[in-house]
Design a protein around this motif. Sequence first.
Motif, PDB file in Angstrom:
ATOM      1  N   GLN A 166      26.117 -28.011 -50.198  1.00  0.00           N
ATOM      2  CA  GLN A 166      24.940 -28.602 -50.829  1.00  0.00           C
ATOM      3  C   GLN A 166      24.040 -27.606 -51.544  1.00  0.00           C
ATOM      4  O   GLN A 166      23.294 -27.988 -52.424  1.00  0.00           O
ATOM      5  CB  GLN A 166      24.122 -29.356 -49.770  1.00  0.00           C
ATOM      6  N   PHE A 167      24.095 -26.351 -51.120  1.00  0.00           N
ATOM      7  CA  PHE A 167      23.212 -25.367 -51.740  1.00  0.00           C
ATOM      8  C   PHE A 167      24.041 -24.273 -52.392  1.00  0.00           C
ATOM      9  O   PHE A 167      24.990 -23.777 -51.797  1.00  0.00           O
ATOM     10  CB  PHE A 167      22.276 -24.742 -50.703  1.00  0.00           C
ATOM     11  N   GLY A 168      23.631 -23.893 -53.581  1.00  0.00           N
ATOM     12  CA  GLY A 168      24.356 -22.849 -54.276  1.00  0.00           C
ATOM     13  C   GLY A 168      24.313 -21.546 -53.495  1.00  0.00           C
ATOM     14  O   GLY A 168      25.299 -20.840 -53.392  1.00  0.00           O
ATOM     15  N   ASP A 169      23.168 -21.247 -52.934  1.00  0.00           N
ATOM     16  CA  ASP A 169      23.015 -19.971 -52.237  1.00  0.00           C
ATOM     17  C   ASP A 169      22.167 -20.162 -50.981  1.00  0.00           C
ATOM     18  O   ASP A 169      20.978 -19.840 -50.966  1.00  0.00           O
ATOM     19  CB  ASP A 169      22.361 -18.955 -53.193  1.00  0.00           C
ATOM     20  N   PRO A 170      22.789 -20.720 -49.927  1.00  0.00           N
ATOM     21  CA  PRO A 170      22.010 -21.001 -48.717  1.00  0.00           C
ATOM     22  C   PRO A 170      21.377 -19.750 -48.110  1.00  0.00           C
ATOM     23  O   PRO A 170      20.340 -19.831 -47.461  1.00  0.00           O
ATOM     24  CB  PRO A 170      23.030 -21.626 -47.760  1.00  0.00           C
ATOM     25  N   ASP A 171      21.987 -18.593 -48.371  1.00  0.00           N
ATOM     26  CA  ASP A 171      21.416 -17.370 -47.821  1.00  0.00           C
ATOM     27  C   ASP A 171      20.043 -17.073 -48.413  1.00  0.00           C
ATOM     28  O   ASP A 171      19.158 -16.581 -47.721  1.00  0.00           O
ATOM     29  CB  ASP A 171      22.346 -16.179 -48.068  1.00  0.00           C
ATOM     30  N   ARG A 172      19.875 -17.402 -49.684  1.00  0.00           N
ATOM     31  CA  ARG A 172      18.564 -17.169 -50.283  1.00  0.00           C
ATOM     32  C   ARG A 172      17.519 -18.071 -49.668  1.00  0.00           C
ATOM     33  O   ARG A 172      16.373 -17.676 -49.486  1.00  0.00           O
ATOM     34  CB  ARG A 172      18.625 -17.351 -51.798  1.00  0.00           C
ATOM     35  N   LEU A 173      17.956 -19.287 -49.351  1.00  0.00           N
ATOM     36  CA  LEU A 173      17.035 -20.230 -48.724  1.00  0.00           C
ATOM     37  C   LEU A 173      16.618 -19.709 -47.337  1.00  0.00           C
ATOM     38  O   LEU A 173      15.452 -19.792 -46.948  1.00  0.00           O
ATOM     39  CB  LEU A 173      17.747 -21.581 -48.601  1.00  0.00           C
ATOM     40  N   ARG A 174      17.599 -19.166 -46.595  1.00  0.00           N
ATOM     41  CA  ARG A 174      17.294 -18.607 -45.266  1.00  0.00           C
ATOM     42  C   ARG A 174      16.293 -17.468 -45.383  1.00  0.00           C
ATOM     43  O   ARG A 174      15.398 -17.313 -44.553  1.00  0.00           O
ATOM     44  CB  ARG A 174      18.562 -18.054 -44.597  1.00  0.00           C
ATOM     45  N   HIS A 175      16.487 -16.637 -46.380  1.00  0.00           N
ATOM     46  CA  HIS A 175      15.567 -15.504 -46.545  1.00  0.00           C
ATOM     47  C   HIS A 175      14.162 -15.992 -46.876  1.00  0.00           C
ATOM     48  O   HIS A 175      13.185 -15.491 -46.347  1.00  0.00           O
ATOM     49  CB  HIS A 175      16.084 -14.553 -47.628  1.00  0.00           C
ATOM     50  N   LEU A 176      14.097 -17.001 -47.751  1.00  0.00           N
ATOM     51  CA  LEU A 176      12.799 -17.555 -48.129  1.00  0.00           C
ATOM     52  C   LEU A 176      12.102 -18.145 -46.903  1.00  0.00           C
ATOM     53  O   LEU A 176      10.914 -17.886 -46.657  1.00  0.00           O
ATOM     54  CB  LEU A 176      12.997 -18.629 -49.204  1.00  0.00           C
ATOM     55  N   ALA A 177      12.843 -18.910 -46.121  1.00  0.00           N
ATOM     56  CA  ALA A 177      12.266 -19.527 -44.923  1.00  0.00           C
ATOM     57  C   ALA A 177      11.775 -18.452 -43.958  1.00  0.00           C
ATOM     58  O   ALA A 177      10.709 -18.577 -43.344  1.00  0.00           O
ATOM     59  CB  ALA A 177      13.308 -20.415 -44.245  1.00  0.00           C
ATOM     60  N   GLY A 178      12.543 -17.376 -43.853  1.00  0.00           N
ATOM     61  CA  GLY A 178      12.152 -16.267 -42.991  1.00  0.00           C
ATOM     62  C   GLY A 178      10.851 -15.635 -43.462  1.00  0.00           C
ATOM     63  O   GLY A 178       9.973 -15.300 -42.658  1.00  0.00           O
ATOM     64  N   GLU A 179      10.718 -15.506 -44.795  1.00  0.00           N
ATOM     65  CA  GLU A 179       9.489 -14.900 -45.328  1.00  0.00           C
ATOM     66  C   GLU A 179       8.273 -15.792 -45.082  1.00  0.00           C
ATOM     67  O   GLU A 179       7.190 -15.305 -44.771  1.00  0.00           O
ATOM     68  CB  GLU A 179       9.654 -14.609 -46.825  1.00  0.00           C
ATOM     69  N   ILE A 180       8.492 -17.097 -45.215  1.00  0.00           N
ATOM     70  CA  ILE A 180       7.384 -18.032 -44.976  1.00  0.00           C
ATOM     71  C   ILE A 180       6.905 -17.909 -43.528  1.00  0.00           C
ATOM     72  O   ILE A 180       5.707 -17.756 -43.261  1.00  0.00           O
ATOM     73  CB  ILE A 180       7.824 -19.490 -45.256  1.00  0.00           C
ATOM     74  N   LYS A 181       7.852 -17.923 -42.607  1.00  0.00           N
ATOM     75  CA  LYS A 181       7.460 -17.874 -41.198  1.00  0.00           C
ATOM     76  C   LYS A 181       6.890 -16.502 -40.825  1.00  0.00           C
ATOM     77  O   LYS A 181       5.968 -16.390 -40.017  1.00  0.00           O
ATOM     78  CB  LYS A 181       8.651 -18.238 -40.296  1.00  0.00           C
ATOM     79  N   GLN A 182       7.458 -15.452 -41.392  1.00  0.00           N
ATOM     80  CA  GLN A 182       6.936 -14.116 -41.101  1.00  0.00           C
ATOM     81  C   GLN A 182       5.483 -14.009 -41.579  1.00  0.00           C
ATOM     82  O   GLN A 182       4.614 -13.511 -40.859  1.00  0.00           O
ATOM     83  CB  GLN A 182       7.798 -13.040 -41.781  1.00  0.00           C
TER      84      GLN A 182
END
Lengths: 255, 463
Positions: free
Chosen positions: B38-54
């Motif tokens: 479903q996502f072209g680059d799920p890893d980028r999404l994980r990194h973004l989510a990590g930055e939001i929570k951090q």
Amino acid sequence: MLNAERAPVTGRKVQLMATCLCDAFYDDVAAATVEVLEHLGVEVVFPEGQTCCGQPAFNGGDWAASRKVVRHTVRTFAGEEPVVIPSASCAAMMFHGAVLEFEREPDAAEVGALGRRTWELADFIVNGLGVKSWPGRYEARVALHRSCHSRGTETVPAAQALLGSIAGLSLVEFGEAEQCCGFGGTFAVTFPHLSAKMGELKLEHVRAVAPDEYVSPDMSCLMHLGGLAQAEGKPIRTRHLAQVLRDALKGGPRG
Amino acid sequence: MSQPIDQFAARLPADKRASVYQSTKTTHEKRTRLLFDQFGDPDRLRHLAGEIKQHAIENLDTYLPQVEQRLRASGAQVHWASTGQAACEAVLRIMRDRGATRMVKAKTMVSEEIELARFLEGHGLEAVETDLGEFIVQIDDDHPSHIVRPIIHKNRREIATSFEREGLGAYNDDPATITRRARHHLRHKYLAADVGLTGANFVSAESGRIVLVTNEGNSRFCLAATRCHIVLVGIEKIVPRDRDLAVLLNLLGRSGTAQDLTVYTEFIGGPRRAGQPDGPEEMHVIFVDNGRTEVLASDCREILRCIRCGACLNVCPIYRQASGHAYRSVYPGPVGAVLSPLLMGERFPQKADLPKASSLCGACHEVCPVNIPIPDLLLRLRARAKEENVPSPGSPPMGPWALLAAQPAVWKAALAGGRIINHLPVKLIPVPALQAWAAKRTLPEWRGGEFRKWMKARKRPSA
Ligand code: SF4
């Protein structure tokens, strides 16, 4: 990516970190690494003072002991040349683990600098030297082990590219390839039950596709899996990536 | 001697291991397919989510007062609990003030952490778990063994036996029957309850909205049937803005249960307001610290990004083999191996073995939707255990090795001397690590120094 900030490779000279496992058990793997690099026109220097990357104590939590060894390694591998290692695990120790345990040390910069010029072998060949395919011939069905410490690096794609380009060699996939084999350094002896269970599961998946050879960028995983298979009385043929690359130049599997 | 988790795994019955292994593997594989399809680059999404929570956890001093203000403006009451005990007492006070005696509970990990249900029962109050898995844990007086699927360690025959024992009907292990019976039983509990308690998956600092995700809809029943809603939430659950939820909710369902979105996603904006037809008239939000500010001050603060999806448990080879109870903690698996010892505070040594139960394979880091570098945190905790001199059974001492490896001349002598292992039966070599190795594996031939000889003979002089 774990090793994204590496210095680009310019010269044709490298320092070889053979790894303590090859120093003690697997001399042919270290020799194959030298031959493979020399085939590419690279001059290989072997700093005599080298011992171990420091990972056993690092993983064990004894960072003071580990840092002693890392400092020795930093001194031993002085210079500007890339350091090439036939192990994704020891390479990751140099560019990631050592950096972590030196975060608050005065000599963190030296450790970081060594990490930035440290390469795992397949990654170095493909991404450091820009060599995308491998000549020679190697008649075998090969299953490629994914060393866990290559996660987040270019090692596996690089190894796949090289192996996949060798005439006669076919890569076979197997189940749950991304799962750990259970070696884990001292984990293998402090968690012997879990380690063996994980290894047995890996062997089951590998045997299910019956490759001629199980090939890895790391000897440590193979020492565990090979030893486990042999003790079960059902040995598998294990080879290091460097051995396959060298033997392809000589016409095919041997040894 | 091996480590406690290894011993637990060795004793685990084969059918338990099989059910844990099978369902974690299935969920993990579905999760991976879903994300990458479903996502072209799920890893980028994980990194973004990590930055939001951090960002959120590093700015709690801004966001917590902000969220308190928003919540109060919406009519909710806000409580701060520095310890688990204080949180339990806050709940008790709210119930006593209303003369309430019966609570229905949705699944919340923080209530497990502070052992709320047991506390309330100890004070003569009823607290009924309404999540099916948690309900079964409760009637069996058991503990959850997975943060998303509390009864992953139980099969339906065990559940049917428990239901029969509790008078919920004659033995029947058909899953649909089990669910229907639980629903029927719980319906009466909802209707009789005076208070509904839920957790919160996220709390938006921007709007004060409480976000709840479930698959059974039981949290809605908890709120529909009661007049008073208590939210129990860890202080790390704050997100800065409502739109951050787009990133986090997209990852939570997929990572946790391999769903695009959980069946129910609720956004709760406060108690019932004038003119609104239904909803609890009173709402209390209890923010629980219970060791979290200490974690925030430590070098393992990234673990507070965790959104409790359970993906790291599902992928973990150790969790799959040992099961959740091996970790002796409310939070098992990779996240638990970091968080559980940290939440012990002064009593850290009691759980200092948890971070060792890992081959450091990094699979947990690779799947974590908020990109927590779990292996690095495990390593930091190992270093802390060593600094605090916590004994570690079976771990080989590293001092002698470091001595060898820092002196090339001694190292070379050892390379030559090691040959002795080729000539001795392993049983006779009194090195525990070697014994543990050789119990299940052969040792390769010692060829110490051979490569160095080869290299010298080949080309001289070498550097
Ligand atoms: S640590 Fe990451 S993967 Fe594990 S439960 Fe938390 S959010 Fe999920």
